[in-house]
Design an enzyme around this catalytic site. Structure first.
Site, PDB file in Angstrom:
ATOM      1  N   CYS A  51       4.144   0.529 -12.904  1.00 45.78           N
ATOM      2  CA  CYS A  51       3.164   0.731 -11.842  1.00 45.78           C
ATOM      3  C   CYS A  51       3.392   2.056 -11.118  1.00 45.78           C
ATOM      4  CB  CYS A  51       3.163  -0.439 -10.864  1.00 45.78           C
ATOM      5  SG  CYS A  51       4.784  -0.835 -10.240  1.00 45.78           S
ATOM      6  N   HIS A 103      14.983  14.883 -17.067  1.00 48.93           N
ATOM      7  CA  HIS A 103      14.014  14.043 -16.371  1.00 48.93           C
ATOM      8  C   HIS A 103      14.210  12.572 -16.747  1.00 48.93           C
ATOM      9  CE1 HIS A 103      10.381  12.779 -14.387  1.00 48.93           C
ATOM     10  NE2 HIS A 103      10.035  12.126 -15.490  1.00 48.93           N
ATOM     11  N   GLU A 196       6.024 -13.521   8.025  1.00 45.51           N
ATOM     12  CA  GLU A 196       6.323 -13.116   6.662  1.00 45.51           C
ATOM     13  C   GLU A 196       7.794 -12.761   6.518  1.00 45.51           C
ATOM     14  OE1 GLU A 196       4.547  -9.892   3.592  1.00 45.51           O
ATOM     15  OE2 GLU A 196       3.428 -10.266   5.431  1.00 45.51           O
TER      16      GLU A 196
END
Lengths: 433, 279
Positions: A51, A103, A196
């Site tokens: 994601c 990287h 929460e």
């Protein structure tokens, strides 16, 4: 020559609107790997799609020098996801050889992650690599590069503390609880009020072994509703806080305008629970627990600011550690780069040795046939020719190896030159025939 | 044998230094790898010292023909041995290495005292040449070692509690055992110590009463102080069971008990006259 290239986008350079356009599903991944390999410009490829990042790693086909491999990747991604080439260039980064290696090592070490030190990325990359490998994407180079990247990731997590220390409020609370209690297994947590944050903290505590959850609320119905999530015991309270007698960890987050737990009543409760430790976490604003409570023996009170300070200091610690981790990454990337290049010169060295040896053997045989040497004489001449071959090749081979370690690309020219001058390719081709 | 003893002393010195370094070396995380190496050296160094000391004690026993516990030299050497034994057991069972930072330096001091007295070894009086001496002294010295370990946990508790109350979160904090662990282990060591001490005293009493038929001497300084020590620990356990006196108060009482042990063990020999005085 082996050219390792990569193109990618991550939360550092692109917004989610762009990243989601570039994302690959598992099926798409396999399909696109096949496309890539069919293009003949790319020898090996691995695609990572999470994601926060989408990245393509590829090894260029050494016999194909018409088009730059990065251009191949850009064109491919643009076509596959129907994105303009310019947009893609704007929102992505591209790396080449050492840059690519470095990287990837940064990614697996979580230095490129949103939260430095997080552990998920390592397994995500592993998963992506497994898919690419089973689809036939990885070959000699990537099959070395990725396992190395995983071991660098592990090394950094064990040799630095970038992965230690809680970096969220709820985990900080769990960590503190572990500093107070010998074991969490037989402990009870009480959540007062709803919210929460308190539910998340309770969840983490249960995951870490806390066995009993008490859910207290002003109205019994609400308590029952929240308690269902934890298989907890619902309690309705008015002014009676006796349910705290059983509570080892108390998380309070009501919207009461005044203190709910005050020093005097709590001291009484502590006496009733035989002064067993109590860890109180006050995440309500305005606060629910009188600050003086921390003066009671064996009651430890942390409010929201205290927990945030813990998180901040842990984050700062991780940042400092990141500098050290970067050094390790640079060092490991350089070493791996050299190894890969040594691999490149090895076939040339081998071919060179082979050629010289063959010449020597042919000539030796001719000589033996012509002159009819005795066995001893033949052995002497044979060892002499071997010594000549060895000495003749010593300097070129050593210098070729050194040219790799210098870190520039001289060796590529050398390899070309040697192959041209000694006609090594022709021999290769003959052998293949 | 003298050489062996010297080597033992030096190994203990090195181990103590590493044990102390383990807790005190910088709080920065660069030192993390270094620290884990130090922890290993400290633990295994202690084990080596323990092995050497065991060998020394065995040799001592076979040379002098009696159990090595009637003089400064042998008594403190055995005390250091008992101390190390309990340390190794605790670390093996709990992995709480921090305790070594307190216990091993104490063992080193004991062994140093032993070494400095090692020249003048007295012969054993006739009435002490009995096997009754073995359990009596062993039990009591093991009890002392347990009390000193309890003291170590008491100090660790106070340090950790201070850190938690100050809300200071550093790496150092991570090295300390949790409050619950320090408290629990301190308590267990206390119980162990009381059991051993009780047994040791009973053996001593039976020996004097029935074997030697000497009247019980309450006024013997060492007997008196031992009873005081015993009462301190038993009261501590009782209060804890009845009113939940744990944590800080338990830690303080472990420290008070430690002082009492020191008085009984060393003070008596230095300042008071007793049938137990080393000669």
């Amino acid at each position: 020559m082996n050219q390792i290239v990569s193109i990618g986008t991550s939360h550092h350079v692109a917004p989610v609107e762009f990243r989601e356009k570039l994302a690959f599903s598992d099926e798409q991944l396999i399909e696109s790997l096949q496309h890539l390999r069919e293009s003949h410009n790319v020898h090996e490829a691995v695609i990572i799609s999470t994601c926060n990042r989408v990245e393509v790693y590829a090894v260029a086909n050494p016999h194909q020098t018409v088009e730059s491999p990065i251009k191949t990747l850009i064109d491919f991604l643009a076509r596959f996801h129907h994105i303009g080439v310019e947009t893609l260039k704007k929102w992505s980064y591209r790396h080449h050889n050492l840059g690519t290696i470095q990287h990837l090592f940064r990614v697996t070490s979580s230095l490129d992650s949103m939260v430095v030190g997080e552990s998920q990325i390592l397994s995500q990359v592993k998963e992506a690599f497994d898919i690419s490998r089973s689809a036939g994407g990885a070959g000699t180079v990537l099959n070395r590069l990725f396992p190395k990247a995983f071991s660098v990731g592990k090394r950094i997590r064990s040799e630095t503390t970038i992965a230690s220390g809680a970096v969220s409020i709820s985990y900080a609370a769990v960590e503190l609880a572990k500093k107070i209690f010998n074991a969490l297994e037989d402990k009870t947590v009480a959540i007062i009020g709803a919210g929460e944050m308190s539910e998340l903290t309770a969840k983490h505590l249960v995951a870490n072994g806390v066995s009993k959850v008490i859910v207290a609320n002003r109205t019994y119905e609400r308590a029952v509703k929240i308690a269902e999530k934890f298989k907890g015991i619902p309690v309705a309270y008015e002014d009676d806080l006796n349910f705290l007698i059983d509570a080892d960890i108390v998380i309070s987050s009501t919207d009461a305008p005044h203190y709910l737990i005050e020093r005097q009543p709590l001291a009484e409760i502590m006496r009733k629970r035989k002064h067993r430790y109590m860890f109180l976490i006050d995440i309500a604003v305005p606060r629910d627990i009188e600050p003086d409570v921390s003066k009671i023996n064996h009651a430890f009170l942390y409010n929201i600011d205290d927990l945030e300070a813990v998180v901040a200091s842990n984050l700062k610690e991780r940042q400092q550690e990141a500098t050290r981790a970067e050094q390790i990454v640079t060092e490991e990337a350089r070493r791996f780069h050299d190894q890969i290049q040594i691999l490149e010169v090895n076939p040339t060295i081998k071919a060179l040795h082979q050629q010289f040896k063959e010449v020597a053997e042919t000539e030796l045989q001719a000589c033996v046939d012509k002159t009819g040497l005795t066995n001893t004489q033949e052995a002497a001449v044979a060892s002499m020719t071997q010594a000549i071959v060895k000495k003749l090749l010593h300097h070129p081979v050593t210098n070729l190896r050194h040219s790799v370690n210098d870190g520039n690309t001289d060796h590529v020219q050398y390899i070309h030159a040697i192959q041209e001058l000694f006609a090594l390719n022709e021999i290769d081709e003959k052998e293949q025939e | 044998m003298h050489f062996l003893f010297l080597v033992t002393v030096l190994v203990y010195l090195a181990a103590s230094i590493f044990q102390a370094l383990y807790l005190t070396i910088g709080e920065r995380s660069e030192t993390q790898t270094l620290r884990s190496r130090i922890a290993l050296i400290a633990f295994w160094g202690t084990c080596v010292g323990f092995a050497l000391l065991s060998l020394f004690i065995i040799l001592w026993w076979s040379r002098h023909g009696h159990f090595p516990m009637t003089h400064w030299t042998d008594s403190t050497a055995f005390f250091a041995w008992a101390n190390t034994l309990i340390y190794i057991i605790v670390v093996r069972l709990t992995q709480l290495r921090a305790i070594g930072s307190f216990v091993i330096p104490v063992a080193f001091v004991a062994i140093l005292i032993s070494y400095s007295f090692s020249g003048n070894e007295a012969t054993l009086p006739e009435n002490l040449k009995t096997y009754w001496l073995v359990p009596h002294v062993t039990l009591i010295l093991l009890a002392y070692a347990a009390f000193i370990t309890a003291f170590g946990f008491g100090v660790l508790y106070l340090m950790a509690e201070k850190k938690i109350r100050q809300k200071a979160h550093t790496l150092f904090h991570n090295l300390l055992p949790s409050l619950g662990a320090s408290d629990e282990l301190g308590y267990r060591c206390t119980i162990l110590g009381v059991i051993l001490l009780t047994l040791g005293v009973i053996v001593g009493a039976l020996w004097t009463q029935y074997i030697q038929e000497i009247a019980w001497r309450w006024l013997d300084a060492k007997v008196f102080l031992t009873v005081v020590t015993w009462v301190i620990y038993v009261v501590q356990i009782g209060i804890r069971q009845l009113w939940g006196w744990r944590g800080r108060k338990a830690a303080y009482s472990e420290i008070v008990g430690f002082v009492a042990v020191l008085c009984t063990y060393i003070g008596v020999n230095l300042f008071l006259d007793s049938a137990h005085t080393f000669r």
